[in-house]
Write an enzyme that holds these catalytic residues in place. Sequence first.
Site, PDB file in Angstrom:
ATOM      1  N   ASP A  57       0.855  -1.184   0.000  1.00  0.00           N
ATOM      2  CA  ASP A  57       0.000   0.000   0.000  1.00  0.00           C
ATOM      3  C   ASP A  57       0.891   1.234   0.000  1.00  0.00           C
ATOM      4  OD1 ASP A  57      -1.747   2.077   0.458  1.00  0.00           O
ATOM      5  OD2 ASP A  57      -2.704   1.186   2.211  1.00  0.00           O
ATOM      6  N   SER A  76      -5.004   4.109  -7.264  1.00  0.00           N
ATOM      7  CA  SER A  76      -6.177   4.841  -6.767  1.00  0.00           C
ATOM      8  C   SER A  76      -7.433   4.109  -7.197  1.00  0.00           C
ATOM      9  CB  SER A  76      -6.230   6.262  -7.331  1.00  0.00           C
ATOM     10  OG  SER A  76      -7.411   6.936  -6.905  1.00  0.00           O
ATOM     11  N   GLY A 103       8.624  11.512  -2.583  1.00  0.00           N
ATOM     12  CA  GLY A 103       9.832  11.359  -1.765  1.00  0.00           C
ATOM     13  C   GLY A 103      10.765  10.307  -2.327  1.00  0.00           C
ATOM     14  N   TYR A 146     -12.596  11.802  -4.159  1.00  0.00           N
ATOM     15  CA  TYR A 146     -11.798  11.470  -5.347  1.00  0.00           C
ATOM     16  C   TYR A 146     -11.291  12.740  -6.019  1.00  0.00           C
ATOM     17  CZ  TYR A 146     -10.585   9.279  -9.841  1.00  0.00           C
ATOM     18  OH  TYR A 146      -9.928   8.841 -10.967  1.00  0.00           O
ATOM     19  N   TYR A 160       6.683  19.937  -5.458  1.00  0.00           N
ATOM     20  CA  TYR A 160       7.958  19.223  -5.489  1.00  0.00           C
ATOM     21  C   TYR A 160       8.779  19.626  -6.710  1.00  0.00           C
ATOM     22  CZ  TYR A 160       8.077  15.963  -1.568  1.00  0.00           C
ATOM     23  OH  TYR A 160       8.202  15.421  -0.318  1.00  0.00           O
ATOM     24  N   THR A 176     -11.788   6.194 -19.950  1.00  0.00           N
ATOM     25  CA  THR A 176     -11.033   5.223 -20.735  1.00  0.00           C
ATOM     26  C   THR A 176     -11.669   3.848 -20.575  1.00  0.00           C
ATOM     27  OG1 THR A 176      -9.007   6.506 -20.399  1.00  0.00           O
ATOM     28  CG2 THR A 176      -8.736   4.229 -21.103  1.00  0.00           C
ATOM     29  N   ARG A 187     -18.583   2.140 -13.645  1.00  0.00           N
ATOM     30  CA  ARG A 187     -18.233   2.926 -14.819  1.00  0.00           C
ATOM     31  C   ARG A 187     -19.141   2.548 -15.984  1.00  0.00           C
ATOM     32  NH1 ARG A 187     -11.690   2.538 -14.348  1.00  0.00           N
ATOM     33  NH2 ARG A 187     -12.212   0.489 -13.504  1.00  0.00           N
TER      34      ARG A 187
END
Length: 327
Positions: A57, A76, A103, A146, A160, A176, A187
């Site tokens: 995870d 996700s 990171g 979301y 970043y 998609t 979906r």
Amino acid sequence: MKRILITGAAGFLGSHLCDRFIAEGFHVIGMDNLITGDLKNIAHLFPLEHFEFHHHDVSTFVHLEGKLDYILHFASPASPIDYLKIPIETLKVGSLGTLNLLGLAKQKNSRILVASTSEVYGDPLVHPQNEEYYGNVSPIGPRGVYDEAKRFMESITMAYHRHHGLDTRIVRIFNTYGPRMRLNDGRVVPAFMGQALRGEDLTVFGDGSQTRSFCYIDDQVEGIYRLLFSDCVEPVNIGNPHETTIKEFAEEIIALTGTKQKVIYVPLPQDDPTQRQPDISKAKKLLGWEPKVNRAEGLKIVYDYFKSLSPEELQKKEHRNFTDKTN
């Protein structure tokens, strides 16, 4: 050999990205916690020398040995059913997961591409949607977990890039479809296909006048691939600009499958976008990309895929363990 980490590797889009980068000669490291992904999507890759899988995870600390040239962050939930059942996990993977991977990219000096979404535009007041549009999103609505996770993802990625000089890319993915989608995940394409194949009436939310634009998976993967190796730091829309209403799309599915079902109408969910169509001018100009697969051709491929499923798989409803006990 270049090494690439693909998160969400066992999902619909992630698994196709694994295929593409294996075919391009990369050593692919797939990572997924399997909360919505399925190992059967990447089972064909396990015997390969240059594929490895980590069950992990990304919302927790991510560590990998050795060099890492690229990271694709595609972990996700991506369907309304998923992120409405696991709202906290959805927020965490978009925020903490993105932070952890940024990171890692900084530590490894890797280029990182993060998967954003057309949902950052919310229920748009600009049509078609271009990358300069800021969106119309409810942060406290049911879809906000979301939408705002992805908006935060974009914000921290750019932070970043600006603050640390990290080499970043952002793709905004529009609807998609293709093989390996899960039936009954909420979906539009798999929902309609599943209903048609089971002999059920097709369920349309609202009056069906809301629009969507559907991009075939091969075109989406090609756009992402080109973006990764481009110089585009700002977000780029990747999707098919050919727009259709949901009512018209349901009728297409009925004609394709040769079923005799009718379309039935149910109330529209809260904050469901009324329009969705990408402006892909930027992708055309900077990536030389535009979709090649027309909807009739793509839907035929997906229909054949779903027809090949066993009767048990066609009848199976979603019974995943979505119990979210995290804080």
